[in-house]
Design a protein around this motif. Structure first.
Motif, PDB file in Angstrom:
ATOM      1  N   GLY A  21       1.197  -1.370  -0.104  1.00 35.82           N
ATOM      2  CA  GLY A  21       0.062   0.012   0.281  1.00 35.82           C
ATOM      3  C   GLY A  21       1.074   1.570   0.062  1.00 35.82           C
ATOM      4  N   THR A  22       0.135   2.722  -0.141  1.00 36.56           N
ATOM      5  CA  THR A  22       1.049   3.285  -0.314  1.00 36.56           C
ATOM      6  C   THR A  22       0.562   4.135   1.794  1.00 36.56           C
ATOM      7  N   THR A  23       2.256   5.114   1.984  1.00 36.83           N
ATOM      8  CA  THR A  23       2.019   5.747   3.265  1.00 36.83           C
ATOM      9  C   THR A  23       1.830   7.131   2.631  1.00 36.83           C
ATOM     10  N   ALA A  24       1.402   8.673   3.416  1.00 32.13           N
ATOM     11  CA  ALA A  24       1.417   9.302   3.208  1.00 32.13           C
ATOM     12  C   ALA A  24       2.333  10.189   4.463  1.00 32.13           C
ATOM     13  N   ALA A  25       1.096   9.795   5.743  1.00 33.02           N
ATOM     14  CA  ALA A  25       1.657  10.393   6.837  1.00 33.02           C
ATOM     15  C   ALA A  25       1.461   9.379   8.023  1.00 33.02           C
ATOM     16  N   VAL A  26       1.735   9.542   8.160  1.00 27.57           N
ATOM     17  CA  VAL A  26       1.721   8.425  10.150  1.00 27.57           C
ATOM     18  C   VAL A  26       1.879   9.367  11.892  1.00 27.57           C
ATOM     19  N   GLU A  27       1.445   8.725  12.467  1.00 28.15           N
ATOM     20  CA  GLU A  27       1.159   9.253  14.134  1.00 28.15           C
ATOM     21  C   GLU A  27       1.972   7.830  14.239  1.00 28.15           C
ATOM     22  N   HIS A  28       3.711   8.782  15.244  1.00 23.04           N
ATOM     23  CA  HIS A  28       4.749   8.122  15.884  1.00 23.04           C
ATOM     24  C   HIS A  28       4.226   9.278  17.708  1.00 23.04           C
ATOM     25  N   LEU A  29       5.001   8.365  18.301  1.00 21.19           N
ATOM     26  CA  LEU A  29       4.812   8.477  19.712  1.00 21.19           C
ATOM     27  C   LEU A  29       6.432   8.824  20.760  1.00 21.19           C
ATOM     28  N   LEU A  30       6.392  10.262  20.658  1.00 19.07           N
ATOM     29  CA  LEU A  30       8.056  10.624  21.512  1.00 19.07           C
ATOM     30  C   LEU A  30       7.651   9.846  22.913  1.00 19.07           C
ATOM     31  N   VAL A  31       8.801   8.873  23.140  1.00 16.74           N
ATOM     32  CA  VAL A  31       8.756   9.031  24.323  1.00 16.74           C
ATOM     33  C   VAL A  31       9.765   8.894  25.251  1.00 16.74           C
ATOM     34  N   ARG A  32       9.802   9.753  26.509  1.00 16.09           N
ATOM     35  CA  ARG A  32      11.426  10.319  27.415  1.00 16.09           C
ATOM     36  C   ARG A  32      10.812   9.567  29.435  1.00 16.09           C
ATOM     37  N   ILE A  33      12.090   9.383  29.142  1.00 12.86           N
ATOM     38  CA  ILE A  33      11.745   8.554  30.340  1.00 12.86           C
ATOM     39  C   ILE A  33      13.198  10.238  31.324  1.00 12.86           C
ATOM     40  N   THR A  34      12.727  10.027  32.624  1.00 13.95           N
ATOM     41  CA  THR A  34      13.299  11.176  33.855  1.00 13.95           C
ATOM     42  C   THR A  34      13.248  10.296  35.329  1.00 13.95           C
ATOM     43  N   HIS A  35      14.959  10.816  35.293  1.00 14.37           N
ATOM     44  CA  HIS A  35      15.106   9.912  36.592  1.00 14.37           C
ATOM     45  C   HIS A  35      16.661  11.206  36.541  1.00 14.37           C
ATOM     46  N   ASP A  36      16.813  11.708  38.518  1.00 17.07           N
ATOM     47  CA  ASP A  36      17.627  11.904  38.720  1.00 17.07           C
ATOM     48  C   ASP A  36      18.268  13.246  37.884  1.00 17.07           C
ATOM     49  N   GLY A  37      16.588  14.082  37.967  1.00 20.01           N
ATOM     50  CA  GLY A  37      17.218  15.472  37.094  1.00 20.01           C
ATOM     51  C   GLY A  37      17.297  14.739  35.462  1.00 20.01           C
ATOM     52  N   CYS A  38      17.776  14.065  34.763  1.00 19.27           N
ATOM     53  CA  CYS A  38      18.171  13.666  33.248  1.00 19.27           C
ATOM     54  C   CYS A  38      17.160  13.196  32.740  1.00 19.27           C
ATOM     55  N   THR A  39      17.081  13.542  31.499  1.00 14.79           N
ATOM     56  CA  THR A  39      15.637  12.961  30.561  1.00 14.79           C
ATOM     57  C   THR A  39      16.481  12.150  29.250  1.00 14.79           C
ATOM     58  N   GLY A  40      15.278  11.750  28.546  1.00 10.40           N
ATOM     59  CA  GLY A  40      15.907  10.640  27.749  1.00 10.40           C
ATOM     60  C   GLY A  40      15.017  10.034  26.829  1.00 10.40           C
ATOM     61  N   SER A  41      15.670  10.409  25.190  1.00 11.34           N
ATOM     62  CA  SER A  41      13.925  10.455  24.532  1.00 11.34           C
ATOM     63  C   SER A  41      14.123   9.111  23.860  1.00 11.34           C
ATOM     64  N   GLY A  42      13.253   8.544  22.798  1.00 11.56           N
ATOM     65  CA  GLY A  42      13.149   7.439  22.074  1.00 11.56           C
ATOM     66  C   GLY A  42      11.810   7.671  21.441  1.00 11.56           C
ATOM     67  N   GLU A  43      12.012   7.454  19.887  1.00 15.27           N
ATOM     68  CA  GLU A  43      10.966   7.837  19.152  1.00 15.27           C
ATOM     69  C   GLU A  43      10.013   6.241  18.714  1.00 15.27           C
ATOM     70  N   THR A  44       8.906   5.768  18.524  1.00 19.56           N
ATOM     71  CA  THR A  44       8.275   4.427  18.535  1.00 19.56           C
ATOM     72  C   THR A  44       6.295   5.241  17.481  1.00 19.56           C
ATOM     73  N   GLY A  45       6.241   4.115  16.599  1.00 23.99           N
ATOM     74  CA  GLY A  45       5.026   4.189  16.354  1.00 23.99           C
ATOM     75  C   GLY A  45       4.800   2.785  15.784  1.00 23.99           C
ATOM     76  N   GLY A  46       3.200   2.688  14.808  1.00 27.25           N
ATOM     77  CA  GLY A  46       2.959   1.815  15.135  1.00 27.25           C
ATOM     78  C   GLY A  46       3.618   1.316  13.495  1.00 27.25           C
ATOM     79  N   PHE A  47       3.083  -0.124  12.802  1.00 31.78           N
ATOM     80  CA  PHE A  47       4.045  -0.580  11.850  1.00 31.78           C
ATOM     81  C   PHE A  47       3.156  -1.994  11.311  1.00 31.78           C
ATOM     82  N   ASP A  48       2.841  -2.391   9.998  1.00 35.16           N
ATOM     83  CA  ASP A  48       2.946  -3.405   9.551  1.00 35.16           C
ATOM     84  C   ASP A  48       3.468  -4.046   8.677  1.00 35.16           C
ATOM     85  N   THR A  49       3.868  -5.574   8.788  1.00 38.06           N
ATOM     86  CA  THR A  49       4.759  -5.923   8.079  1.00 38.06           C
ATOM     87  C   THR A  49       4.211  -6.813   6.712  1.00 38.06           C
TER      88      THR A  49
END
Length: 361
Positions: A21-49
């Motif tokens: 099929g054809t993809t023109a746009a998607v919705e993704h997620l910004l995932v953040r964890i915060t601990h001891d004054g530091c924040t780490g970031s990750g990205e994820t989203g759905g997909f189909d194989t």
């Protein structure tokens, strides 16, 4: 450790058509964890194989339900969190894995590739993608890529639902354009083909000689991935001995177990962080594949620079980079992933090395 999520939309400048099929746009997620004054970031989203499907809203619900289990824990050591993460779906695990690795690198003030002892000078050119469509559309997309970057490696999507005649016409047009480019510039211009599981075994066999004549350097996922591991491996085994060019498994290869299963029947694997569940498994897969003499590709879906920047940390281990999705976005909220001509450079900043240009929406 506190977990937070924010959804955001990604829009392609040029929609991408593949066998499914054809993809023109998607919705993704910004995932953040915060601990001891530091924040780490990750990205994820759905997909189909084609044989497995994950929806972004389901991934978000999974992570939200998981968040209370993290509150009493610290991001380090990562080994202590492995049993918890193993229960998550691959895309949910990926978002959290990337955020944890980003936190770790930021806390140590080092990029991940340096912590892993990798050489950023060993990176090679990334491929850029041409989707399915009429030959004239494929050639127009190719010219648009060449206006954007040197693009010495081209990945052509085949496996058209319209049939093999469409594939052959598109292949001929693109191969001809690349030959003209070689003659004009005197430089390399490589053609890869990805069928995204769009062929049956008979069709794949019939395409081998046309691909060889067109100068194609590798064939990725010619056959549909199957949930039955033995049947899936059998398809590659049937084709491998006949193929005059390297076979690369993508949708069939998710983790180390799949790599070991497929290793006798393929010449390379495509690692995608959303499939592998993040960098921990991906690093293990890349090192194992190299030890087994397999080529390594690192690929993407409709991902922004944060996810591709995470994958770029692996680039010194990669023969065939395929991280171009962020180059085709009109609204990428992230920055920090740079090109030297058409060679992606692993970000030098701490952690994943990717910055938030604007709060995603």
């Amino acid at each position: 450790m506190r977990l937070s999520l924010k959804s955001f939309r990604l829009t392609k400048a040029v929609p991408l058509a593949i066998s499914r099929g054809t993809t023109a746009a998607v919705e993704h997620l910004l995932v953040r964890i915060t601990h001891d004054g530091c924040t780490g970031s990750g990205e994820t989203g759905g997909f189909d194989t084609g044989h497995r499907h994950y929806a972004t809203d389901a991934v978000a619900a999974e992570l939200e339900a998981f968040a209370p289990r993290l509150e009493a824990l610290a991001p380090q050591p990562l080994q202590a969190l492995e049993p918890l993460l193993a229960a998550l779906s691959p895309p949910a695990r990926c978002g959290l894995d990337l955020a944890l690795h980003d936190w770790w690198g930021k806390r140590l003030n080092q990029p991940l590739h340096r912590l892993w002892g990798l050489d950023p000078g060993a990176c090679v050119a990334t491929s850029v993608t041409l989707g399915l469509g009429p030959p004239e559309a494929g050639l127009a997309r190719l010219e648009r890529w060449w206006a954007q970057l040197p693009a010495t490696r081209i990945k052509l999507k085949l496996g058209s639902p319209a049939g093999v005649a469409h594939d052959l016409a598109l292949l001929e047009a693109v191969a001809g354009a690349l030959e003209q480019r070689r003659q004009l510039t005197g430089g390399p211009c490589e053609l890869q083909v990805d069928a995204n599981g769009g062929w049956d075994l008979a069709t794949a066999r019939s395409m081998l000689q046309p691909l060889e004549r067109a100068g194609v350097v590798l064939l990725e996922q010619p056959l549909a991935p199957l949930l039955d591991p033995e049947a899936d491996s059998a398809g590659f085994a049937a084709l491998h001995g006949e193929a005059p060019l390297p076979l690369v498994a993508d949708e069939s290869c998710w983790d180390l177990a799949d790599l070991l299963r497929l290793a006798p029947h393929v010449d390379g694997i495509n690692i995608k962080l959303l499939k592998s569940g993040g960098l921990a498994e991906a690093l293990l897969m890349a090192r194992t594949a190299r030890r087994l003499g397999l080529g390594v590709m690192v690929g993407c879906y409709s991902d922004a620079a944060l996810l591709n920047g995470a994958a770029a940390q692996l680039l010194p281990l990669v023969n065939w980079p395929d991280l171009d999705s962020h180059l085709n976005l009109v609204d990428d909220p992230f920055s920090g992933l740079h090109l030297d001509a058409d060679v992606l450079v692993p970000p030098s900043g701490a952690g994943l090395g990717i910055n938030l240009r604007q709060e995603p929406c």
